[in-house]
Design an enzyme around this catalytic site. Structure first.
Site, PDB file in Angstrom:
ATOM      1  N   TYR A  37       0.817  -1.212   0.000  1.00  0.00           N
ATOM      2  CA  TYR A  37       0.000   0.000   0.000  1.00  0.00           C
ATOM      3  C   TYR A  37       0.856   1.271   0.000  1.00  0.00           C
ATOM      4  O   TYR A  37       0.364   2.345  -0.339  1.00  0.00           O
ATOM      5  CB  TYR A  37      -0.933   0.040   1.209  1.00  0.00           C
ATOM      6  CG  TYR A  37      -1.960  -1.062   1.277  1.00  0.00           C
ATOM      7  CD1 TYR A  37      -2.169  -1.935   0.218  1.00  0.00           C
ATOM      8  CD2 TYR A  37      -2.723  -1.239   2.424  1.00  0.00           C
ATOM      9  CE1 TYR A  37      -3.108  -2.955   0.295  1.00  0.00           C
ATOM     10  CE2 TYR A  37      -3.659  -2.254   2.514  1.00  0.00           C
ATOM     11  CZ  TYR A  37      -3.843  -3.113   1.454  1.00  0.00           C
ATOM     12  OH  TYR A  37      -4.773  -4.114   1.554  1.00  0.00           O
ATOM     13  N   ILE A 211     -13.209  -5.070   7.345  1.00  0.00           N
ATOM     14  CA  ILE A 211     -12.369  -3.869   7.244  1.00  0.00           C
ATOM     15  C   ILE A 211     -12.854  -2.973   6.104  1.00  0.00           C
ATOM     16  O   ILE A 211     -12.251  -2.957   5.024  1.00  0.00           O
ATOM     17  CB  ILE A 211     -10.879  -4.235   7.083  1.00  0.00           C
ATOM     18  CG1 ILE A 211     -10.660  -5.348   6.050  1.00  0.00           C
ATOM     19  CG2 ILE A 211     -10.278  -4.641   8.410  1.00  0.00           C
ATOM     20  CD1 ILE A 211      -9.200  -5.590   5.723  1.00  0.00           C
ATOM     21  N   LYS A 213     -13.401   0.385   3.886  1.00  0.00           N
ATOM     22  CA  LYS A 213     -12.498   1.487   3.548  1.00  0.00           C
ATOM     23  C   LYS A 213     -13.320   2.648   3.004  1.00  0.00           C
ATOM     24  O   LYS A 213     -14.233   2.460   2.206  1.00  0.00           O
ATOM     25  CB  LYS A 213     -11.490   1.035   2.494  1.00  0.00           C
ATOM     26  CG  LYS A 213     -10.490   2.116   2.077  1.00  0.00           C
ATOM     27  CD  LYS A 213      -9.609   1.650   0.940  1.00  0.00           C
ATOM     28  CE  LYS A 213     -10.298   1.699  -0.394  1.00  0.00           C
ATOM     29  NZ  LYS A 213     -10.495   3.079  -0.892  1.00  0.00           N
ATOM     30  N   ASN A 223     -19.512   3.680   9.196  1.00  0.00           N
ATOM     31  CA  ASN A 223     -19.079   2.285   9.079  1.00  0.00           C
ATOM     32  C   ASN A 223     -18.707   1.664  10.420  1.00  0.00           C
ATOM     33  O   ASN A 223     -18.704   0.431  10.544  1.00  0.00           O
ATOM     34  CB  ASN A 223     -17.889   2.181   8.116  1.00  0.00           C
ATOM     35  CG  ASN A 223     -18.283   2.355   6.663  1.00  0.00           C
ATOM     36  OD1 ASN A 223     -19.458   2.243   6.311  1.00  0.00           O
ATOM     37  ND2 ASN A 223     -17.311   2.630   5.820  1.00  0.00           N
TER      38      ASN A 223
END
Length: 246
Positions: A37, A211, A213, A223
């Site tokens: 990333y 998870i 995003k 979220n």
């Protein structure tokens, strides 16, 4: 391991730093990053600047398959970028050359033994590849991080993972999911929440770490706001069927 984490793929640079700070301020205590990333430094700086204690935030990073043979070197570089002496979870990001590679898994177990990672696991591995790791070392991955959502739901794969003591962690929870589907919108209306929140709560009802995003502050907050309601068993089954209930 907090059941809802913050995914950081494509969250880089100054904007990435600010987005991660926003997530920490919103209450996320589980941050998912990866060497690939290119944002481990941003994660580390956001954590330091947040004022939170290191032990209060669960950090995951991942080994790129192309770094096989340089496992310890890669992890140490990640630790320097993150500004910590250990990660909470280290994953093999993809099966290298589409193979289980027990020799890489042994390096992960050694890193855990050395205290550089509290737990180790894999990502995007099949059940057969996990079995190969277990057969070779006697040690199962703590986690298999894989795409998961209503369109990916596979009850057999979930059961097989649990039989092996491997927790499932889902990424891309909204991918290929029609948030306008009448099943999701009707359940959302009944609970006074959004369809996206229903999808995330559905993960939790199955015991799946998720998870999501986002780089939008409002969605980042929303979220995480999935602990104030529960889905009924019938609602869970209705959502399961959106993926064909494999």
């Amino acid at each position: 391991m907090p059941m809802v984490g913050f995914g950081t793929w494509q969250v880089t640079g100054r904007h990435g730093y600010e987005t991660i700070r926003c997530a920490l301020e919103a209450g996320y205590r589980h941050i998912d990053t990866a060497t690939m990333y290119g944002n481990e430094a941003e994660v580390g700086r956001a954590l330091r600047d947040s004022g939170l204690r290191r032990e209060d935030v669960f950090i995951t990073t991942k080994l790129p398959p192309g770094r096989v043979g340089r496992e310890r070197e890669t992890l140490q570089a990640s630790l320097r970028a993150l500004g910590t002496d250990h990660v909470d979870l280290w994953l093999i990001h993809w099966p290298p050359t589409d193979e289980a590679r027990p020799e890489t898994w042994r390096e992960f177990l050694a890193a855990r033994q050395a205290g550089l990672a509290r737990a180790v696991g894999v990502s995007n591995y099949s059940t057969a590849q996990i079995d190969e790791l277990i057969e070779a070392t006697g040690q199962a991955p703590a986690i298999n991080q894989i795409p998961w959502g209503p369109s990916y739901h596979d009850a057999r794969r979930l059961a097989d993972s649990r039989d092996r003591g491997v927790a499932v962690e889902g990424y891309s929870p909204f991918k290929n999911t029609d948030l306008g589907d009448p099943v999701l919108t009707s359940i959302a209306a009944d609970h006074g929440v959004t369809p996206a929140q229903v999808v995330l709560r559905w993960h939790l009802e199955h015991g799946i770490v998720v998870i999501p995003k986002s780089s939008t502050p409002e969605r980042i907050v929303a979220n995480l706001d999935v602990f104030g309601f529960r889905l009924t068993p019938d609602e869970v089954r209705r959502i399961d069927r959106l993926g064909g209930a494999r």
